[in-house]
Design a protein around this motif. Structure first.
Motif, PDB file in Angstrom:
ATOM      1  N   UNK A  61       0.820  -1.203   0.000  1.00 41.25           N
ATOM      2  CA  UNK A  61       0.000   0.000   0.000  1.00 41.25           C
ATOM      3  C   UNK A  61       0.858   1.259   0.000  1.00 41.25           C
ATOM      4  N   UNK A  62       1.861   1.311   0.858  1.00 41.25           N
ATOM      5  CA  UNK A  62       2.707   2.509   0.956  1.00 41.25           C
ATOM      6  C   UNK A  62       3.663   2.623  -0.225  1.00 41.25           C
ATOM      7  N   UNK A  97       4.323  13.130   1.981  1.00 41.18           N
ATOM      8  CA  UNK A  97       5.218  12.165   1.330  1.00 41.18           C
ATOM      9  C   UNK A  97       6.373  11.806   2.260  1.00 41.18           C
ATOM     10  N   UNK A  98       6.891  12.803   2.960  1.00 42.51           N
ATOM     11  CA  UNK A  98       7.960  12.547   3.922  1.00 42.51           C
ATOM     12  C   UNK A  98       7.464  11.635   5.041  1.00 42.51           C
ATOM     13  N   UNK A  99       6.276  11.925   5.563  1.00 43.54           N
ATOM     14  CA  UNK A  99       5.717  11.121   6.652  1.00 43.54           C
ATOM     15  C   UNK A  99       5.477   9.688   6.195  1.00 43.54           C
ATOM     16  N   UNK A 100       4.946   9.538   4.990  1.00 46.27           N
ATOM     17  CA  UNK A 100       4.694   8.193   4.476  1.00 46.27           C
ATOM     18  C   UNK A 100       5.991   7.444   4.199  1.00 46.27           C
ATOM     19  N   UNK A 101       7.046   8.187   3.868  1.00 49.69           N
ATOM     20  CA  UNK A 101       8.355   7.544   3.684  1.00 49.69           C
ATOM     21  C   UNK A 101       8.844   6.942   4.999  1.00 49.69           C
ATOM     22  N   UNK A 102       8.535   7.620   6.103  1.00 49.86           N
ATOM     23  CA  UNK A 102       8.870   7.068   7.418  1.00 49.86           C
ATOM     24  C   UNK A 102       8.103   5.771   7.648  1.00 49.86           C
ATOM     25  N   UNK A 103       6.807   5.783   7.335  1.00 48.10           N
ATOM     26  CA  UNK A 103       6.000   4.573   7.473  1.00 48.10           C
ATOM     27  C   UNK A 103       6.483   3.456   6.569  1.00 48.10           C
ATOM     28  N   UNK A 104       6.870   3.815   5.349  1.00 51.50           N
ATOM     29  CA  UNK A 104       7.391   2.815   4.400  1.00 51.50           C
ATOM     30  C   UNK A 104       8.676   2.182   4.925  1.00 51.50           C
ATOM     31  N   UNK A 126       8.589  -2.700  19.299  1.00 54.11           N
ATOM     32  CA  UNK A 126       8.888  -1.272  19.188  1.00 54.11           C
ATOM     33  C   UNK A 126       8.406  -0.708  17.854  1.00 54.11           C
ATOM     34  N   UNK A 127       8.700  -1.418  16.763  1.00 59.03           N
ATOM     35  CA  UNK A 127       8.305  -0.942  15.440  1.00 59.03           C
ATOM     36  C   UNK A 127       6.791  -0.932  15.302  1.00 59.03           C
ATOM     37  N   UNK A 128       6.135  -2.006  15.757  1.00 55.16           N
ATOM     38  CA  UNK A 128       4.673  -2.077  15.685  1.00 55.16           C
ATOM     39  C   UNK A 128       4.019  -0.970  16.502  1.00 55.16           C
ATOM     40  N   UNK A 129       4.539  -0.738  17.698  1.00 57.24           N
ATOM     41  CA  UNK A 129       3.991   0.315  18.553  1.00 57.24           C
ATOM     42  C   UNK A 129       4.151   1.685  17.892  1.00 57.24           C
ATOM     43  N   UNK A 130       5.287   1.907  17.235  1.00 55.44           N
ATOM     44  CA  UNK A 130       5.519   3.175  16.539  1.00 55.44           C
ATOM     45  C   UNK A 130       4.507   3.372  15.425  1.00 55.44           C
ATOM     46  N   UNK A 131       4.276   2.321  14.643  1.00 52.56           N
ATOM     47  CA  UNK A 131       3.283   2.399  13.561  1.00 52.56           C
ATOM     48  C   UNK A 131       1.889   2.690  14.106  1.00 52.56           C
ATOM     49  N   UNK A 132       1.519   2.005  15.176  1.00 51.60           N
ATOM     50  CA  UNK A 132       0.199   2.212  15.767  1.00 51.60           C
ATOM     51  C   UNK A 132       0.032   3.642  16.260  1.00 51.60           C
TER      52      UNK A 132
END
Length: 245
Positions: A61-62, A97-104, A126-132
């Motif tokens: 998706x990203x 776009x910058x924010x989504x790059x972080x998510x990607x 840690x990664x999952x918690x950050x995404x949430x």
């Protein structure tokens, strides 16, 4: 071809490409729901199947959002359908776009760890918690946390932020949270904590049915938690789910 590979809409009166903030928030809410379900399934049940599926879906998706066009992102399409009768609220595309790059980047790391290498441990948590957290703030409050640091990495300052936070903004008196409101929230939290502690105490021991020990025996009689459960601090919960308590 340019209409396929693009990022944001060109709207008269806006200096930079923009995105419909309502669609973005709706898409974030959809992703947050599935992310939370997969996370809880892994945390409570020790089953990472849904998490692996979600990571792959999230990454696809990203990737479409960033490298092709947000219009063709499945979550953005669903978000567009959800808010199609609402007037658009345009926000700057560059910071998104910058924010989504972080998510990607987070999705790529999870894909490498849990999908390709089956690595289970605190780093996943840690990664999952950050995404949430990122998805929750975006969907619930319209606050793009990653956008907050966009200005530190870009010469072009963020424009057209939700709620006008990029521009000079003076809150209306009704928007201010004073000492009285803060006290109300604190009293409420203390009250809920008191109710939870004294009316619904934590269960210290779980009485298993008579057939429960047979389940452990059928599984080979092994009640030693696996390494991934220990690494996540999930050992006791693993024993409970496997009838070892």
């Amino acid at each position: 071809m340019s209409k396929i590979f693009a990022f944001g809409e060109r709207i008269d009166g806006y200096e930079v490409p923009v995105l419909n903030e309502r669609e973005v928030r709706a898409a974030a809410g959809i992703l947050f729901f599935f992310a939370l379900v997969s996370f809880l399934n892994s945390w409570l049940m020790g089953n990472f199947r849904l998490t692996r599926i979600f990571v792959i879906a999230f990454l696809i998706d990203f990737t479409i959002r960033i490298f092709i066009n947000p219009k063709f992102s499945p979550s953005m399409i669903l978000g567009r359908l959800a808010v199609k009768n609402q007037a658009p609220e345009w926000s700057g595309a560059p910071q998104k776009r910058f924010a989504w790059a972080v998510g990607w980047t987070l999705a790529v790391s999870m894909f490498y760890l849990i999908v390709l290498n089956n690595v289970i441990g605190p780093i996943n948590l840690l990664v999952c918690a950050t995404c949430l957290i990122l998805l929750f703030f975006e969907s619930a409050f319209g606050i793009c946390l990653a956008c907050k640091i966009y200005n530190a990495f870009s010469r072009q300052q963020a424009q057209y932020c939700p709620g006008g936070v990029c521009e000079v903004f003076i809150p209306h008196p009704s928007q201010k949270v004073g000492a009285g409101a803060t006290v109300i929230v604190l009293i409420f939290l203390v009250l809920i904590g008191f109710v939870g502690q004294h009316w619904f105490p934590a269960v210290e021991a779980v009485t298993l049915p008579a057939a429960a020990p047979a389940a452990a025996t059928a599984a080979g009689g092994k009640c030693t938690p696996p390494d991934w459960a220990v690494a996540m601090g999930h050992a006791e919960m693993w024993k409970l789910h496997n009838n070892c308590k």
